[in-house]
Design an enzyme around this catalytic site. Structure first.
Site, PDB file in Angstrom:
ATOM      1  N   TRP A  10      65.277   6.711  37.577  1.00 53.15           N
ATOM      2  CA  TRP A  10      65.491   5.422  38.065  1.00 53.15           C
ATOM      3  C   TRP A  10      64.076   4.546  37.789  1.00 53.15           C
ATOM      4  CZ3 TRP A  10      68.963   5.796  42.777  1.00 53.15           C
ATOM      5  CH2 TRP A  10      70.195   6.533  42.419  1.00 53.15           C
ATOM      6  N   LYS A  11      63.181   4.937  37.671  1.00 55.71           N
ATOM      7  CA  LYS A  11      61.851   3.994  37.632  1.00 55.71           C
ATOM      8  C   LYS A  11      61.905   2.924  38.768  1.00 55.71           C
ATOM      9  CE  LYS A  11      61.734   4.911  32.522  1.00 55.71           C
ATOM     10  NZ  LYS A  11      61.385   4.517  31.439  1.00 55.71           N
ATOM     11  N   HIS A  98      53.796  10.600  33.821  1.00 57.95           N
ATOM     12  CA  HIS A  98      54.584   9.792  33.079  1.00 57.95           C
ATOM     13  C   HIS A  98      53.875   8.586  32.221  1.00 57.95           C
ATOM     14  CE1 HIS A  98      57.634   6.939  31.656  1.00 57.95           C
ATOM     15  NE2 HIS A  98      58.673   8.056  31.780  1.00 57.95           N
ATOM     16  N   GLU A 147      57.528  13.044  25.749  1.00 55.95           N
ATOM     17  CA  GLU A 147      58.287  11.795  25.666  1.00 55.95           C
ATOM     18  C   GLU A 147      57.207  10.976  24.977  1.00 55.95           C
ATOM     19  OE1 GLU A 147      61.141  10.951  29.473  1.00 55.95           O
ATOM     20  OE2 GLU A 147      58.738  10.418  29.855  1.00 55.95           O
ATOM     21  N   GLY A 153      62.504   3.682  26.267  1.00 52.73           N
ATOM     22  CA  GLY A 153      63.139   2.507  26.475  1.00 52.73           C
ATOM     23  C   GLY A 153      63.287   1.715  25.289  1.00 52.73           C
ATOM     24  N   SER A 183      65.017   7.527  25.092  1.00 54.46           N
ATOM     25  CA  SER A 183      66.097   6.655  24.762  1.00 54.46           C
ATOM     26  C   SER A 183      67.322   7.794  24.414  1.00 54.46           C
ATOM     27  CB  SER A 183      65.960   5.985  23.425  1.00 54.46           C
ATOM     28  OG  SER A 183      64.939   5.125  23.487  1.00 54.46           O
TER      29      SER A 183
HETATM   30  P1  PGA Z   1      64.443   5.962  28.717  1.00 51.67           P
HETATM   31  O1  PGA Z   1      63.336   6.402  29.569  1.00 51.67           O
HETATM   32  O2  PGA Z   1      65.541   7.378  28.712  1.00 51.67           O
HETATM   33  O3  PGA Z   1      64.855   4.749  29.469  1.00 51.67           O
HETATM   34  O4  PGA Z   1      63.968   6.000  27.356  1.00 51.67           O
HETATM   35  C1  PGA Z   1      62.712   7.904  29.537  1.00 51.67           C
HETATM   36  C2  PGA Z   1      61.542   7.944  30.400  1.00 51.67           C
HETATM   37  O5  PGA Z   1      60.856   7.075  30.488  1.00 51.67           O
HETATM   38  O6  PGA Z   1      61.528   8.925  31.294  1.00 51.67           O
END
Ligand code: PGA
Length: 220
Positions: A10-11, A98, A147, A153, A183
């Site tokens: 959820w950041k 991350h 990632e 994002g 994404s």
């Molecule tokens: P995202 O983020 O699905 O919004 O691209 C993934 C993440 O940063 O863990």
């Protein structure tokens, strides 16, 4: 059955009120979801962990919790930090490394190694994020999430073919779970979850809305 590990990151989104709404809608609408092939992990920010844990227990949800980050220091006089030791009763997992931590908070391999050591001492499982297959993976990590920063994002995920190649490279020297993140959404999730060697996914934006998360989880 081989369960795919799905992390909802959820950041820095949601206050307590938003988290309650998420949990209520998620629990009332997940009835038909096949959970036998999934391990669902929610990763809210620190301020929400206790509430989300209580609600997950109250609604009897088959989810576990993860921190998004931990301190590189042990419990002690480190104002503003949250140590792994403080989290051990709240979460089973923590994300470490991350790309947003590496970029905005300048976390390098040395700091990430210290965080890994702290997590291991506290008995937390680690989802360690790497941005390419040549990045260092510390010993003792349970899951690695590939990632690529451009995919995070952006709405433009890495191609499944390339993800498969990177997974292969990671698996050459790492025997734990390998996840993809960047994404992933309900429309493209099947392109990634069925990739060879894919043990799960790290989902950011698409995990914020409970119904879109359930739709994503309903795709396999
Ligand atoms: P995202 O983020 O699905 O919004 O691209 C993934 C993440 O940063 O863990």
């Amino acid at each position: 059955m081989d369960k795919k590990l799905i992390i909802a990151n959820w950041k820095s989104h949601k206050n307590i009120y938003d988290a309650r709404i998420f949990m209520e809608i998620f629990s009332s609408n997940m009835g038909n979801l096949n959970i036998s092939n999934k391990e669902i992990v929610l990763a809210p920010s620190f301020n929400l962990l206790s509430e989300v844990k209580d609600l997950a227990e109250k609604f009897d949800l088959p989810v576990s919790l993860s921190a998004q980050n931990i301190s590189s220091f042990p419990q002690g006089a480190y104002t503003g930090e949250v140590s792994a030791d403080q989290l051990r009763d709240l979460v089973e997992w923590t994300i470490i490394g991350h790309s947003e931590r590496r970029e905005y908070f300048k976390e390098d391999d040395e700091i990430l190694q210290q965080k890994t050591n702290e997590a291991i001492k506290a008995g937390l499982n680690i989802i360690y994020c790497i941005q390419n297959s040549s990045q260092k993976i510390p010993e003792g990590v349970q899951a690695v999430a590939y990632e690529p920063p451009n995919a995070i994002g952006s709405g433009v995920p890495d191609s499944p073919l390339h993800v498969e190649k990177v997974f292969e490279e990671i698996k050459n020297s790492f025997s734990g779970k390998v996840l993809y993140g960047g994404s992933v959404d309900k429309k493209n999730v099947r392109d990634y979850i069925h990739i060879n060697n894919c043990d799960g996914l790290l989902v950011g934006g698409a995990s914020l809305d409970p119904n879109s998360m359930i739709e994503l989880l309903s795709q396999w």
